[in-house]
Scaffold this motif. Structure first.
Motif, PDB file in Angstrom:
ATOM      1  N   GLY A  50       0.822  -1.216   0.000  1.00 23.45           N
ATOM      2  CA  GLY A  50       0.000   0.000   0.000  1.00 23.45           C
ATOM      3  C   GLY A  50       0.843   1.247   0.000  1.00 23.45           C
ATOM      4  O   GLY A  50       0.537   2.234  -0.678  1.00 23.45           O
ATOM      5  N   TRP A  51       1.949   1.235   0.753  1.00 20.19           N
ATOM      6  CA  TRP A  51       2.856   2.391   0.784  1.00 20.19           C
ATOM      7  C   TRP A  51       3.526   2.593  -0.574  1.00 20.19           C
ATOM      8  O   TRP A  51       3.629   3.717  -1.050  1.00 20.19           O
ATOM      9  CB  TRP A  51       3.898   2.186   1.874  1.00 20.19           C
ATOM     10  CG  TRP A  51       4.916   3.267   1.917  1.00 20.19           C
ATOM     11  CD1 TRP A  51       4.735   4.550   2.364  1.00 20.19           C
ATOM     12  CD2 TRP A  51       6.261   3.178   1.477  1.00 20.19           C
ATOM     13  NE1 TRP A  51       5.910   5.254   2.224  1.00 20.19           N
ATOM     14  CE2 TRP A  51       6.858   4.429   1.690  1.00 20.19           C
ATOM     15  CE3 TRP A  51       7.029   2.151   0.933  1.00 20.19           C
ATOM     16  CZ2 TRP A  51       8.176   4.675   1.379  1.00 20.19           C
ATOM     17  CZ3 TRP A  51       8.341   2.406   0.631  1.00 20.19           C
ATOM     18  CH2 TRP A  51       8.902   3.659   0.843  1.00 20.19           C
ATOM     19  N   ILE A  52       3.961   1.499  -1.202  1.00 15.46           N
ATOM     20  CA  ILE A  52       4.599   1.595  -2.520  1.00 15.46           C
ATOM     21  C   ILE A  52       3.621   2.142  -3.549  1.00 15.46           C
ATOM     22  O   ILE A  52       3.952   3.049  -4.320  1.00 15.46           O
ATOM     23  CB  ILE A  52       5.163   0.226  -2.942  1.00 15.46           C
ATOM     24  CG1 ILE A  52       6.351  -0.136  -2.062  1.00 15.46           C
ATOM     25  CG2 ILE A  52       5.579   0.237  -4.410  1.00 15.46           C
ATOM     26  CD1 ILE A  52       6.835  -1.564  -2.243  1.00 15.46           C
ATOM     27  N   VAL A  53       2.427   1.602  -3.583  1.00  9.33           N
ATOM     28  CA  VAL A  53       1.424   2.067  -4.543  1.00  9.33           C
ATOM     29  C   VAL A  53       1.054   3.513  -4.267  1.00  9.33           C
ATOM     30  O   VAL A  53       0.852   4.305  -5.194  1.00  9.33           O
ATOM     31  CB  VAL A  53       0.187   1.149  -4.512  1.00  9.33           C
ATOM     32  CG1 VAL A  53      -0.957   1.728  -5.313  1.00  9.33           C
ATOM     33  CG2 VAL A  53       0.545  -0.230  -5.032  1.00  9.33           C
ATOM     34  N   ASP A  54       0.987   3.885  -3.004  1.00 10.47           N
ATOM     35  CA  ASP A  54       0.650   5.262  -2.656  1.00 10.47           C
ATOM     36  C   ASP A  54       1.721   6.239  -3.139  1.00 10.47           C
ATOM     37  O   ASP A  54       1.401   7.354  -3.547  1.00 10.47           O
ATOM     38  CB  ASP A  54       0.481   5.388  -1.141  1.00 10.47           C
ATOM     39  CG  ASP A  54      -0.198   6.670  -0.726  1.00 10.47           C
ATOM     40  OD1 ASP A  54      -1.108   7.128  -1.445  1.00 10.47           O
ATOM     41  OD2 ASP A  54       0.182   7.218   0.324  1.00 10.47           O
ATOM     42  N   THR A  55       2.972   5.825  -3.121  1.00  8.89           N
ATOM     43  CA  THR A  55       4.034   6.714  -3.618  1.00  8.89           C
ATOM     44  C   THR A  55       4.059   6.767  -5.141  1.00  8.89           C
ATOM     45  O   THR A  55       4.456   7.768  -5.719  1.00  8.89           O
ATOM     46  CB  THR A  55       5.419   6.283  -3.099  1.00  8.89           C
ATOM     47  OG1 THR A  55       5.676   4.950  -3.507  1.00  8.89           O
ATOM     48  CG2 THR A  55       5.491   6.407  -1.596  1.00  8.89           C
ATOM     49  N   TRP A  56       3.642   5.692  -5.803  1.00  7.34           N
ATOM     50  CA  TRP A  56       3.616   5.686  -7.272  1.00  7.34           C
ATOM     51  C   TRP A  56       2.465   6.503  -7.827  1.00  7.34           C
ATOM     52  O   TRP A  56       2.600   7.148  -8.855  1.00  7.34           O
ATOM     53  CB  TRP A  56       3.477   4.274  -7.801  1.00  7.34           C
ATOM     54  CG  TRP A  56       4.722   3.454  -7.746  1.00  7.34           C
ATOM     55  CD1 TRP A  56       5.976   3.889  -7.503  1.00  7.34           C
ATOM     56  CD2 TRP A  56       4.799   2.052  -7.926  1.00  7.34           C
ATOM     57  NE1 TRP A  56       6.837   2.841  -7.513  1.00  7.34           N
ATOM     58  CE2 TRP A  56       6.154   1.701  -7.769  1.00  7.34           C
ATOM     59  CE3 TRP A  56       3.872   1.063  -8.196  1.00  7.34           C
ATOM     60  CZ2 TRP A  56       6.592   0.392  -7.891  1.00  7.34           C
ATOM     61  CZ3 TRP A  56       4.318  -0.245  -8.309  1.00  7.34           C
ATOM     62  CH2 TRP A  56       5.647  -0.558  -8.168  1.00  7.34           C
ATOM     63  N   CYS A  57       1.317   6.422  -7.184  1.00  9.01           N
ATOM     64  CA  CYS A  57       0.092   7.009  -7.735  1.00  9.01           C
ATOM     65  C   CYS A  57      -0.118   8.426  -7.204  1.00  9.01           C
ATOM     66  O   CYS A  57      -0.984   8.673  -6.373  1.00  9.01           O
ATOM     67  CB  CYS A  57      -1.100   6.137  -7.404  1.00  9.01           C
ATOM     68  SG  CYS A  57      -0.999   4.493  -8.082  1.00  9.01           S
ATOM     69  N   ARG A  58       0.646   9.341  -7.688  1.00 11.95           N
ATOM     70  CA  ARG A  58       0.495  10.750  -7.325  1.00 11.95           C
ATOM     71  C   ARG A  58      -0.179  11.467  -8.483  1.00 11.95           C
ATOM     72  O   ARG A  58       0.254  11.371  -9.621  1.00 11.95           O
ATOM     73  CB  ARG A  58       1.848  11.398  -7.065  1.00 11.95           C
ATOM     74  CG  ARG A  58       2.605  10.796  -5.922  1.00 11.95           C
ATOM     75  CD  ARG A  58       2.131  11.388  -4.630  1.00 11.95           C
ATOM     76  NE  ARG A  58       2.943  10.823  -3.548  1.00 11.95           N
ATOM     77  CZ  ARG A  58       2.581  10.861  -2.309  1.00 11.95           C
ATOM     78  NH1 ARG A  58       1.450  11.436  -1.983  1.00 11.95           N
ATOM     79  NH2 ARG A  58       3.321  10.350  -1.373  1.00 11.95           N
ATOM     80  N   ILE A  59      -1.235  12.188  -8.187  1.00  8.40           N
ATOM     81  CA  ILE A  59      -1.932  12.975  -9.207  1.00  8.40           C
ATOM     82  C   ILE A  59      -1.470  14.416  -9.058  1.00  8.40           C
ATOM     83  O   ILE A  59      -1.645  15.035  -8.004  1.00  8.40           O
ATOM     84  CB  ILE A  59      -3.461  12.878  -9.047  1.00  8.40           C
ATOM     85  CG1 ILE A  59      -3.887  11.425  -9.208  1.00  8.40           C
ATOM     86  CG2 ILE A  59      -4.155  13.792 -10.042  1.00  8.40           C
ATOM     87  CD1 ILE A  59      -5.350  11.178  -8.932  1.00  8.40           C
ATOM     88  N   GLU A  60      -0.858  14.932 -10.118  1.00  7.56           N
ATOM     89  CA  GLU A  60      -0.361  16.306 -10.080  1.00  7.56           C
ATOM     90  C   GLU A  60      -1.477  17.276 -10.411  1.00  7.56           C
ATOM     91  O   GLU A  60      -2.298  17.019 -11.289  1.00  7.56           O
ATOM     92  CB  GLU A  60       0.789  16.452 -11.068  1.00  7.56           C
ATOM     93  CG  GLU A  60       1.986  15.602 -10.705  1.00  7.56           C
ATOM     94  CD  GLU A  60       3.122  15.767 -11.697  1.00  7.56           C
ATOM     95  OE1 GLU A  60       3.100  16.752 -12.464  1.00  7.56           O
ATOM     96  OE2 GLU A  60       4.006  14.923 -11.704  1.00  7.56           O
ATOM     97  N   ARG A  61      -1.489  18.383  -9.721  1.00 10.53           N
ATOM     98  CA  ARG A  61      -2.480  19.431 -10.004  1.00 10.53           C
ATOM     99  C   ARG A  61      -2.056  20.207 -11.224  1.00 10.53           C
ATOM    100  O   ARG A  61      -0.893  20.437 -11.459  1.00 10.53           O
ATOM    101  CB  ARG A  61      -2.611  20.367  -8.813  1.00 10.53           C
ATOM    102  CG  ARG A  61      -3.208  19.687  -7.611  1.00 10.53           C
ATOM    103  CD  ARG A  61      -3.401  20.701  -6.525  1.00 10.53           C
ATOM    104  NE  ARG A  61      -4.003  20.013  -5.380  1.00 10.53           N
ATOM    105  CZ  ARG A  61      -4.933  20.537  -4.647  1.00 10.53           C
ATOM    106  NH1 ARG A  61      -5.368  21.761  -4.873  1.00 10.53           N
ATOM    107  NH2 ARG A  61      -5.442  19.861  -3.641  1.00 10.53           N
ATOM    108  N   ARG A  62      -3.024  20.660 -11.987  1.00  4.84           N
ATOM    109  CA  ARG A  62      -2.727  21.446 -13.196  1.00  4.84           C
ATOM    110  C   ARG A  62      -3.011  22.885 -12.976  1.00  4.84           C
ATOM    111  O   ARG A  62      -3.772  23.339 -12.273  1.00  4.84           O
ATOM    112  CB  ARG A  62      -3.547  20.939 -14.363  1.00  4.84           C
ATOM    113  CG  ARG A  62      -3.149  19.520 -14.708  1.00  4.84           C
ATOM    114  CD  ARG A  62      -3.953  19.079 -15.872  1.00  4.84           C
ATOM    115  NE  ARG A  62      -3.617  17.679 -16.149  1.00  4.84           N
ATOM    116  CZ  ARG A  62      -3.630  17.184 -17.330  1.00  4.84           C
ATOM    117  NH1 ARG A  62      -3.945  17.900 -18.362  1.00  4.84           N
ATOM    118  NH2 ARG A  62      -3.328  15.927 -17.514  1.00  4.84           N
TER     119      ARG A  62
END
Length: 62
Positions: A50-62
């Protein structure tokens, strides 16, 4: 984030129950401690994944 939180919760609860079961003197208590130990290990794996996936899945603001 859900896997990280639920894994941490289950690892804490499973570790506590494994320790409490290990203190018992019957064969059932020892078998129960082994089962709780396996659950705790699986929950720790869930928390790490869960920690690994949480660090991979970052949504950047536009």
């Amino acid at each position: 984030a859900a896997g990280l939180r639920s894994g941490a919760l289950l690892a804490g609860a499973g570790g506590l129950l494994a320790i409490m079961s290990a203190l018992g003197s019957t064969s059932f208590a020892r078998a129960s401690a082994r089962a709780w130990g396996i659950l705790t290990a699986a929950a720790l794996v869930l928390a790490v994944v869960g920690w690994i996936v949480d660090t991979w899945c970052r949504i950047e603001r536009r």
